[in-house]
Design a protein around this motif. Structure first.
Motif, PDB file in Angstrom:
ATOM      1  N   SER A   1       0.851  -1.191   0.000  1.00  0.00           N
ATOM      2  CA  SER A   1       0.000   0.000   0.000  1.00  0.00           C
ATOM      3  C   SER A   1       0.885   1.238   0.000  1.00  0.00           C
ATOM      4  CB  SER A   1      -0.888  -0.006   1.246  1.00  0.00           C
ATOM      5  OG  SER A   1      -1.629   1.175   1.329  1.00  0.00           O
TER       6      SER A   1
ATOM      7  N   LEU B   1      -4.181   0.052  -7.613  1.00  0.00           N
ATOM      8  CA  LEU B   1      -4.987  -1.116  -7.270  1.00  0.00           C
ATOM      9  C   LEU B   1      -4.649  -1.685  -5.898  1.00  0.00           C
ATOM     10  CD1 LEU B   1      -7.111  -3.193  -8.124  1.00  0.00           C
ATOM     11  CD2 LEU B   1      -5.277  -4.490  -9.206  1.00  0.00           C
ATOM     12  N   ASN B   2      -3.353  -1.846  -5.602  1.00  0.00           N
ATOM     13  CA  ASN B   2      -2.957  -2.458  -4.326  1.00  0.00           C
ATOM     14  C   ASN B   2      -3.452  -1.672  -3.123  1.00  0.00           C
ATOM     15  OD1 ASN B   2      -1.691  -4.551  -5.608  1.00  0.00           O
ATOM     16  ND2 ASN B   2       0.374  -3.774  -5.307  1.00  0.00           N
TER      17      ASN B   2
ATOM     18  N   ASN C   1      -5.962   0.370  -2.940  1.00  0.00           N
ATOM     19  CA  ASN C   1      -7.418   0.269  -2.857  1.00  0.00           C
ATOM     20  C   ASN C   1      -7.866  -1.088  -2.328  1.00  0.00           C
ATOM     21  OD1 ASN C   1      -8.799   2.808  -3.788  1.00  0.00           O
ATOM     22  ND2 ASN C   1      -7.282   2.549  -5.399  1.00  0.00           N
ATOM     23  N   ILE C   2      -7.198  -2.151  -2.727  1.00  0.00           N
ATOM     24  CA  ILE C   2      -7.519  -3.485  -2.212  1.00  0.00           C
ATOM     25  C   ILE C   2      -7.176  -3.575  -0.726  1.00  0.00           C
ATOM     26  CG2 ILE C   2      -6.920  -5.948  -2.326  1.00  0.00           C
ATOM     27  CD1 ILE C   2      -8.711  -5.076  -4.619  1.00  0.00           C
TER      28      ILE C   2
ATOM     29  N   LEU D   1      -9.852  -1.805   1.130  1.00  0.00           N
ATOM     30  CA  LEU D   1     -11.090  -2.602   1.129  1.00  0.00           C
ATOM     31  C   LEU D   1     -11.009  -3.647   2.236  1.00  0.00           C
ATOM     32  CD1 LEU D   1     -13.747  -3.763   0.016  1.00  0.00           C
ATOM     33  CD2 LEU D   1     -12.382  -4.987  -1.686  1.00  0.00           C
TER      34      LEU D   1
END
Length: 153
Positions: free
Chosen positions: A35, A121-122, A124-125, A128
């Motif tokens: 992240s 992407l990382n 945001n994942i 989440l």
């Protein structure tokens, strides 16, 4: 075992513990470059320029803002469990964690609430999973330590 007599206080206490655990997960992901940001950095960038989020005051403001969001989620989950019953607490925690992720991390950041708006992407994942983990931990701790006061008579 410790039991609480007040729903609101229960929400605050379990949220502080849950957020502490969640932040360990976030720091691990940040440390290993999975992240790009910590929750406190994004929270601090709501109040300060991005260049100041890692200053002493930025860390303080970001930490309080991060825990404030967690506490608000915790109080909502406590009253959700009180009003709907304690059956399936983890499912309720997941749903509220997802709601906070969508509203705060998704919509509010996209509308410019914070100067930091992760688009990779990382990150945001990770966030989440981060929000789901927070919701699950709050619901689990609330169910464990608030059984007596969560019963809606």
């Amino acid at each position: 075992m410790i039991y609480f007599k007040d729903k609101y206080s229960l929400g605050i206490i379990v949220s502080i513990f849950a957020n502490f655990i969640r932040n360990i997960f976030t720091y691990i992901c940040y440390y290993f470059n999975i992240s790009q940001y910590l929750a406190r950095q994004i929270a601090a960038a709501t109040f300060l320029p991005q260049t100041k989020v890692n200053s002493f005051l930025g860390i303080i403001i970001g930490t309080f803002a991060d825990y404030g969001v967690a506490i608000s989620l915790g109080v909502i989950i406590i009253y959700l469990l009180y009003l709907t019953g304690t059956a399936y607490p983890l499912l309720k925690g997941i749903s509220m964690g997802l709601l906070y992720w969508l509203l705060l991390f998704g919509m509010m950041l996209r509308f410019g609430l914070s100067e930091i708006n992760p688009t990779d992407l990382n990150t945001n994942i990770v966030f989440l999973i981060n929000h789901i983990l927070l919701g699950v931990l709050i619901a689990w701790l609330a169910n464990m330590y608030g059984k007596k006061i969560l019963k809606n008579n």
